[in-house]
Design a protein around this motif. Sequence first.
Motif, PDB file in Angstrom:
ATOM      1  N   ALA A  63      39.797  72.444  -1.222  1.00  0.00           N
ATOM      2  CA  ALA A  63      40.672  73.300  -0.421  1.00  0.00           C
ATOM      3  C   ALA A  63      41.463  72.484   0.600  1.00  0.00           C
ATOM      4  N   LEU A  64      40.787  71.526   1.236  1.00  0.00           N
ATOM      5  CA  LEU A  64      41.473  70.686   2.220  1.00  0.00           C
ATOM      6  C   LEU A  64      42.491  69.769   1.547  1.00  0.00           C
ATOM      7  N   LEU A  65      42.180  69.271   0.346  1.00  0.00           N
ATOM      8  CA  LEU A  65      43.147  68.442  -0.380  1.00  0.00           C
ATOM      9  C   LEU A  65      44.408  69.224  -0.700  1.00  0.00           C
ATOM     10  N   VAL A  66      44.253  70.500  -1.057  1.00  0.00           N
ATOM     11  CA  VAL A  66      45.419  71.343  -1.320  1.00  0.00           C
ATOM     12  C   VAL A  66      46.205  71.582  -0.036  1.00  0.00           C
ATOM     13  N   ALA A  67      45.498  71.958   1.035  1.00  0.00           N
ATOM     14  CA  ALA A  67      46.163  72.274   2.300  1.00  0.00           C
ATOM     15  C   ALA A  67      46.924  71.069   2.852  1.00  0.00           C
ATOM     16  N   PHE A  68      46.284  69.924   2.895  1.00  0.00           N
ATOM     17  CA  PHE A  68      46.952  68.736   3.425  1.00  0.00           C
ATOM     18  C   PHE A  68      47.871  68.098   2.386  1.00  0.00           C
ATOM     19  N   GLY A  69      47.614  68.376   1.106  1.00  0.00           N
ATOM     20  CA  GLY A  69      48.520  67.903   0.062  1.00  0.00           C
ATOM     21  C   GLY A  69      49.875  68.567   0.143  1.00  0.00           C
ATOM     22  N   VAL A  70      49.919  69.830   0.575  1.00  0.00           N
ATOM     23  CA  VAL A  70      51.198  70.503   0.819  1.00  0.00           C
ATOM     24  C   VAL A  70      51.937  69.822   1.955  1.00  0.00           C
ATOM     25  N   LYS A  71      51.214  69.456   2.975  1.00  0.00           N
ATOM     26  CA  LYS A  71      51.846  68.906   4.180  1.00  0.00           C
ATOM     27  C   LYS A  71      52.318  67.475   3.969  1.00  0.00           C
ATOM     28  N   LEU A  72      51.612  66.690   3.144  1.00  0.00           N
ATOM     29  CA  LEU A  72      51.915  65.250   3.062  1.00  0.00           C
ATOM     30  C   LEU A  72      53.325  64.935   2.568  1.00  0.00           C
ATOM     31  N   PRO A  73      53.874  65.393   1.460  1.00  0.00           N
ATOM     32  CA  PRO A  73      53.304  66.236   0.425  1.00  0.00           C
ATOM     33  C   PRO A  73      52.916  65.405  -0.797  1.00  0.00           C
ATOM     34  N   ILE A  74      51.992  65.969  -1.600  1.00  0.00           N
ATOM     35  CA  ILE A  74      51.580  65.362  -2.864  1.00  0.00           C
ATOM     36  C   ILE A  74      52.252  66.125  -4.001  1.00  0.00           C
ATOM     37  N   PHE A  75      52.779  65.420  -4.994  1.00  0.00           N
ATOM     38  CA  PHE A  75      53.332  66.082  -6.172  1.00  0.00           C
ATOM     39  C   PHE A  75      52.232  66.911  -6.841  1.00  0.00           C
ATOM     40  N   PRO A  76      52.494  68.179  -7.238  1.00  0.00           N
ATOM     41  CA  PRO A  76      53.780  68.886  -7.304  1.00  0.00           C
ATOM     42  C   PRO A  76      54.019  69.842  -6.145  1.00  0.00           C
ATOM     43  N   LEU A  77      53.434  69.586  -4.995  1.00  0.00           N
ATOM     44  CA  LEU A  77      53.534  70.496  -3.846  1.00  0.00           C
ATOM     45  C   LEU A  77      54.630  70.067  -2.882  1.00  0.00           C
ATOM     46  N   HIS A  78      55.712  69.500  -3.409  1.00  0.00           N
ATOM     47  CA  HIS A  78      56.682  68.804  -2.576  1.00  0.00           C
ATOM     48  C   HIS A  78      58.061  69.451  -2.476  1.00  0.00           C
ATOM     49  N   SER A  79      58.373  70.428  -3.324  1.00  0.00           N
ATOM     50  CA  SER A  79      59.766  70.884  -3.432  1.00  0.00           C
ATOM     51  C   SER A  79      60.303  71.472  -2.132  1.00  0.00           C
ATOM     52  N   TRP A  80      59.442  72.119  -1.349  1.00  0.00           N
ATOM     53  CA  TRP A  80      59.879  72.697  -0.075  1.00  0.00           C
ATOM     54  C   TRP A  80      60.404  71.619   0.869  1.00  0.00           C
ATOM     55  N   MET A  81      59.770  70.458   0.829  1.00  0.00           N
ATOM     56  CA  MET A  81      60.137  69.384   1.755  1.00  0.00           C
ATOM     57  C   MET A  81      61.547  68.869   1.492  1.00  0.00           C
ATOM     58  N   LEU A  82      61.966  68.846   0.242  1.00  0.00           N
ATOM     59  CA  LEU A  82      63.320  68.395  -0.093  1.00  0.00           C
ATOM     60  C   LEU A  82      64.360  69.297   0.560  1.00  0.00           C
ATOM     61  N   ARG A  83      64.136  70.601   0.498  1.00  0.00           N
ATOM     62  CA  ARG A  83      65.078  71.543   1.103  1.00  0.00           C
ATOM     63  C   ARG A  83      65.136  71.363   2.613  1.00  0.00           C
ATOM     64  N   VAL A  84      63.983  71.170   3.225  1.00  0.00           N
ATOM     65  CA  VAL A  84      63.947  71.000   4.683  1.00  0.00           C
ATOM     66  C   VAL A  84      64.710  69.753   5.103  1.00  0.00           C
ATOM     67  N   HIS A  85      64.502  68.647   4.420  1.00  0.00           N
ATOM     68  CA  HIS A  85      65.142  67.392   4.805  1.00  0.00           C
ATOM     69  C   HIS A  85      66.665  67.436   4.634  1.00  0.00           C
ATOM     70  N   VAL A  86      67.141  68.265   3.728  1.00  0.00           N
ATOM     71  CA  VAL A  86      68.582  68.357   3.508  1.00  0.00           C
ATOM     72  C   VAL A  86      69.223  69.377   4.438  1.00  0.00           C
ATOM     73  N   GLN A  87      68.534  70.486   4.711  1.00  0.00           N
ATOM     74  CA  GLN A  87      69.156  71.598   5.425  1.00  0.00           C
ATOM     75  C   GLN A  87      68.848  71.650   6.924  1.00  0.00           C
ATOM     76  N   ALA A  88      67.753  71.075   7.373  1.00  0.00           N
ATOM     77  CA  ALA A  88      67.405  71.127   8.797  1.00  0.00           C
ATOM     78  C   ALA A  88      68.321  70.212   9.603  1.00  0.00           C
ATOM     79  N   PRO A  89      68.532  70.521  10.887  1.00  0.00           N
ATOM     80  CA  PRO A  89      69.327  69.609  11.729  1.00  0.00           C
ATOM     81  C   PRO A  89      68.654  68.246  11.828  1.00  0.00           C
ATOM     82  N   PRO A  90      69.428  67.175  11.917  1.00  0.00           N
ATOM     83  CA  PRO A  90      68.873  65.811  11.867  1.00  0.00           C
ATOM     84  C   PRO A  90      67.756  65.545  12.873  1.00  0.00           C
ATOM     85  N   ALA A  91      67.896  66.035  14.097  1.00  0.00           N
ATOM     86  CA  ALA A  91      66.846  65.796  15.091  1.00  0.00           C
ATOM     87  C   ALA A  91      65.526  66.418  14.661  1.00  0.00           C
TER      88      ALA A  91
END
Length: 499
Positions: free
Chosen positions: A225-253
């Motif tokens: 359970a902890l591997l899944v929870a922290f794997g989302v945050k790290l992220p570990i493939f295949p739990l990574h797609s959300w991070m791509l959107r954040v890095h492109v759309q969030a303000p640079p700061a």
Amino acid sequence: MNESYFLSLLIFSPLIGIILLAFMPKNQEKGIKLLGFLATLLPLAFAIYAYASFDRTVAGNQFVEYYEWITFGAEAMGYGLPVAYEVGLNGLGMVLILLTAIVSTLAAIASIHIKKEWKGYFMLFLLLEIGMLGVFAAQNLFLFFLFFELTLIPMFFLIGKWGYVDREKAANSFLIYNGLGSAVMLIAFVAIFVRTGTLNIEALTMMMGMLGPEHDSFKWGVLIALLVAFGVKLPIFPLHSWMLRVHVQAPPAIVMLHSGILLKIGAYGLIRFGLGIFPEQVKALAVLLAILGVFNLIYGAYLAIIQTDLKMVLAYSSISHMGIVLIGIAALNEAGVQGAIFQTVSHGLISALLFFLVSVFYERTGTSQIDKLGGLARSMPIASGFLLTGAMASLGLPGMSGFISEFLAFLGLFNQFPIIAAVGTLGIILTAVYLLRATLNVTFGPTKDEWMDLNDIRPIEMVPVLILIGFIVLIGVIPSVLAEPLQVTLQIILSGIGG
């Protein structure tokens, strides 16, 4: 300074800025931005003091605070389960607190590019900083979870309100993935609390080692359970797609904070709770973690090569570099685990630098598409030189922090799984390819007419760039500034896994 409340002052000092901002007229752009920046200096000063006075020889936590807080159940009847407010710092928490304070201050400077509703932005920004600081100082799982959740709320609004065109989708994706990760984490923490009657991290570390084989299924369930929870945050493939959107759309700061600090909560959780509390189970999963780490490294690097957006290149780069953290953890030896921690800090500095430089180019050109840029070294030679410097640090040039972290992580893995490590070196080669390709395409070649008269990086923008490069070089040349506070903590972790 009285240390009985020092760490709480460090964690909650941004509240002063939030309170003062609440009384500021919302149309005073310069005043709000200045106050937002100044509010980050107080936790930075506390963090520097903590680092300077941190005793490198002490095995336990320092700056400890303990206050009775909540009791679940009927304490008078003898079955109450107490949860305390308890914070403290070991070596790992110390370096991550300092990293958080530094990057937060520099991200506040980068927030000069925010164009609207500055008051709400900086109040959420400072609330996010409180959550990040608290995560690394919490000494029980309940408090850790509260601070972890505290980071999600301001991040959601900072992405959705101040991001770019698809900011709402990025914010919703962030909330869904991280919300699910939080739910899994909460289930794991509740299961631990019900089974053991405590959430104190040090107590759990001792108790889990004493539980017999009949509790192995419980340990495995919680660890997964902890591997899944922290794997989302790290992220570990295949739990990574959300991070791509954040890095492109969030303000640079905000991307500076997300890539530089928030992703590191995943690494911190895997090291502190995975290796610390469930060392035997992690040892049994070492091969799987090594394969996942190498896959992250190569997968992220390969997809970074074919990206046409500079932000996407850096987003996939983050996925790739977080693979090195997994590689170091999987090594289960001193070099590997130290390399994982070094990579956690190093990538925090390097990614913050690169995303800030992307924001500098974006503010002048209105685009981060590589094929629409080119030849910027002619009109922006200083900024282009800094971008090349950041790329060199990211690909692991000797003398910079990226080199020492990658070297240690792979050294550790070669000692354990030489074949997997040999495959992983392909990722290092691909890293050089995608970083040099992106950097050279942006800065060299024929200069387009519309980019001929661009203003180079301003003095105020050079401040975070020079500070970040300074730390990157400092760690690369004198790694002991990072290794010394970690040494005792590292030995405690290794003793648990028999490394």
